[in-house]
Design an enzyme around this catalytic site. Sequence first.
Site, PDB file in Angstrom:
ATOM      1  N   ARG A 103       0.858  -1.184   0.000  1.00 49.14           N
ATOM      2  CA  ARG A 103       0.000   0.000   0.000  1.00 49.14           C
ATOM      3  C   ARG A 103       0.890   1.228   0.000  1.00 49.14           C
ATOM      4  NH1 ARG A 103      -4.053   1.632   4.922  1.00 49.14           N
ATOM      5  NH2 ARG A 103      -2.094   2.163   5.942  1.00 49.14           N
ATOM      6  N   THR A 107      -0.955   7.674  -0.927  1.00 49.56           N
ATOM      7  CA  THR A 107      -2.265   7.613  -1.603  1.00 49.56           C
ATOM      8  C   THR A 107      -3.187   6.548  -1.013  1.00 49.56           C
ATOM      9  OG1 THR A 107      -1.504   5.973  -3.192  1.00 49.56           O
ATOM     10  CG2 THR A 107      -1.161   8.293  -3.776  1.00 49.56           C
ATOM     11  N   ASP A 203       2.011  -1.208  12.531  1.00 44.10           N
ATOM     12  CA  ASP A 203       2.332  -1.752  11.212  1.00 44.10           C
ATOM     13  C   ASP A 203       2.676  -3.234  11.368  1.00 44.10           C
ATOM     14  OD1 ASP A 203       3.914  -2.606   8.920  1.00 44.10           O
ATOM     15  OD2 ASP A 203       3.831  -0.503   8.310  1.00 44.10           O
ATOM     16  N   ASP A 206       6.035  -4.471   9.805  1.00 42.82           N
ATOM     17  CA  ASP A 206       7.208  -4.025  10.559  1.00 42.82           C
ATOM     18  C   ASP A 206       7.321  -4.786  11.883  1.00 42.82           C
ATOM     19  OD1 ASP A 206       7.643  -2.267   8.529  1.00 42.82           O
ATOM     20  OD2 ASP A 206       7.193  -0.449   9.676  1.00 42.82           O
TER      21      ASP A 206
HETATM   22  O1  PRP Z   1      -6.572  -2.369   3.640  1.00 38.49           O
HETATM   23  P1  PRP Z   1      -5.435  -1.526   3.134  1.00 38.49           P
HETATM   24  O2  PRP Z   1      -5.640  -0.065   3.384  1.00 38.49           O
HETATM   25  O3  PRP Z   1      -5.121  -1.807   1.690  1.00 38.49           O
HETATM   26  O4  PRP Z   1      -4.145  -1.868   3.995  1.00 38.49           O
HETATM   27  C1  PRP Z   1      -3.834  -3.143   4.453  1.00 38.49           C
HETATM   28  C2  PRP Z   1      -2.523  -3.612   3.913  1.00 38.49           C
HETATM   29  O5  PRP Z   1      -1.437  -2.856   4.446  1.00 38.49           O
HETATM   30  C3  PRP Z   1      -0.482  -3.736   5.033  1.00 38.49           C
HETATM   31  O6  PRP Z   1       0.487  -4.134   4.128  1.00 38.49           O
HETATM   32  P2  PRP Z   1       1.645  -3.164   3.626  1.00 38.49           P
HETATM   33  O7  PRP Z   1       1.223  -2.431   2.393  1.00 38.49           O
HETATM   34  O8  PRP Z   1       2.136  -2.345   4.753  1.00 38.49           O
HETATM   35  O9  PRP Z   1       2.765  -4.177   3.147  1.00 38.49           O
HETATM   36  P3  PRP Z   1       3.678  -5.152   4.037  1.00 38.49           P
HETATM   37  O10 PRP Z   1       2.841  -6.320   4.351  1.00 38.49           O
HETATM   38  O11 PRP Z   1       4.787  -5.466   3.106  1.00 38.49           O
HETATM   39  O12 PRP Z   1       4.123  -4.411   5.251  1.00 38.49           O
HETATM   40  C4  PRP Z   1      -1.325  -4.922   5.457  1.00 38.49           C
HETATM   41  O13 PRP Z   1      -0.575  -6.080   5.683  1.00 38.49           O
HETATM   42  C5  PRP Z   1      -2.305  -5.047   4.317  1.00 38.49           C
HETATM   43  O14 PRP Z   1      -1.795  -5.790   3.238  1.00 38.49           O
HETATM   44  O1  URA Z   2      -3.142  -0.369  10.809  1.00 41.63           O
HETATM   45  C1  URA Z   2      -2.578  -0.780   9.779  1.00 41.63           C
HETATM   46  C2  URA Z   2      -3.037  -0.462   8.493  1.00 41.63           C
HETATM   47  C3  URA Z   2      -2.386  -0.969   7.424  1.00 41.63           C
HETATM   48  N1  URA Z   2      -1.302  -1.762   7.609  1.00 41.63           N
HETATM   49  C4  URA Z   2      -0.851  -2.070   8.837  1.00 41.63           C
HETATM   50  O2  URA Z   2       0.142  -2.805   8.982  1.00 41.63           O
HETATM   51  N2  URA Z   2      -1.495  -1.567   9.913  1.00 41.63           N
HETATM   52 MG    MG Z   3       3.384  -2.711   6.249  1.00 43.91          MG
END
Ligand code: PRP
Ligand code: URA
Ligand code: MG
Length: 212
Positions: A103, A107, A203, A206
């Site tokens: 994500r 945006t 997150d 993370d």
């Molecule tokens: O419902 P949304 O608003 O689309 O957000 C949720 C997404 O954000 C996070 O991933 P992230 O993009 O941080 O990637 P990551 O798993 O690599 O940390 C989470 O694990 C979801 O995939």
């Molecule tokens: O709260 C949130 C939203 C998106 N992605 C995350 O990891 N945490």
């Molecule tokens: Mg993430």
Amino acid sequence: MQTLAVDHPLVAHKLTTLRDVRTDSPTFRRLTDELVTLLAYEATRDMRVTAATVQTPLVPAEGVQLASPKPLVVPILRAGLGMLDGMTRLLPTAEVGFLGMIRDEGTLQAQTYATRLPDDLSGRQCYVLDPMLATGGTLAAAIRLLFDRGADDVTAICLLAAPEGLRYLEQAFADLSAPIRVVTAAIDSHLNEQGFIVPGLGDAGDRLYGVV
Ligand SMILES: O=P(O)(O)OC[C@H]1O[C@H](OP(=O)(O)OP(=O)(O)O)[C@H](O)[C@@H]1O
Ligand SMILES: O=c1cc[nH]c(=O)[nH]1
Ligand SMILES: [Mg+2]
């Protein structure tokens, strides 16, 4: 779309520790793994089975076995990878496909950077793993991809869901008659201005894998 927030004291207990900012990465990984197995028990309630007979030491016994084709488990990288072992422990014969999605934190739009799925998902029950359902953009894109390849039954397993994301999915798939389920440990209050779930757990990627 059906949404199930699993109401169970063990789920609530583990989720509380997961949320705690003091919980370190090794503990966060272990709790995620344990939570997924508990959620998967509910998420697989509609799993397709066929009748099967086995011979016990005494007599033949009627039972069931998982239907063909095998279910497909799809973790959404990166954070969804932390849910894979907990799921395959319960479903060892499932096949596993992968979706890499990120994500854009400005945006809040999801982008797909990796896809490794069977071309034809006709007749497959699919289980998508992603800990956070925030705006719903990531999960909607993933579900759309699976239906485009012929899947006809998709269940998402999330640790936390935001009401905004659930509403977004409802609207995105309002015209679809195929079953879509979301199984989560809790539905939280709301999203903050940065699109983070509140109270949430921060997150998830993370906290599982470190800040990269
Ligand atoms: O419902 P949304 O608003 O689309 O957000 C949720 C997404 O954000 C996070 O991933 P992230 O993009 O941080 O990637 P990551 O798993 O690599 O940390 C989470 O694990 C979801 O995939
Ligand atoms: O709260 C949130 C939203 C998106 N992605 C995350 O990891 N945490
Ligand atoms: Mg993430």
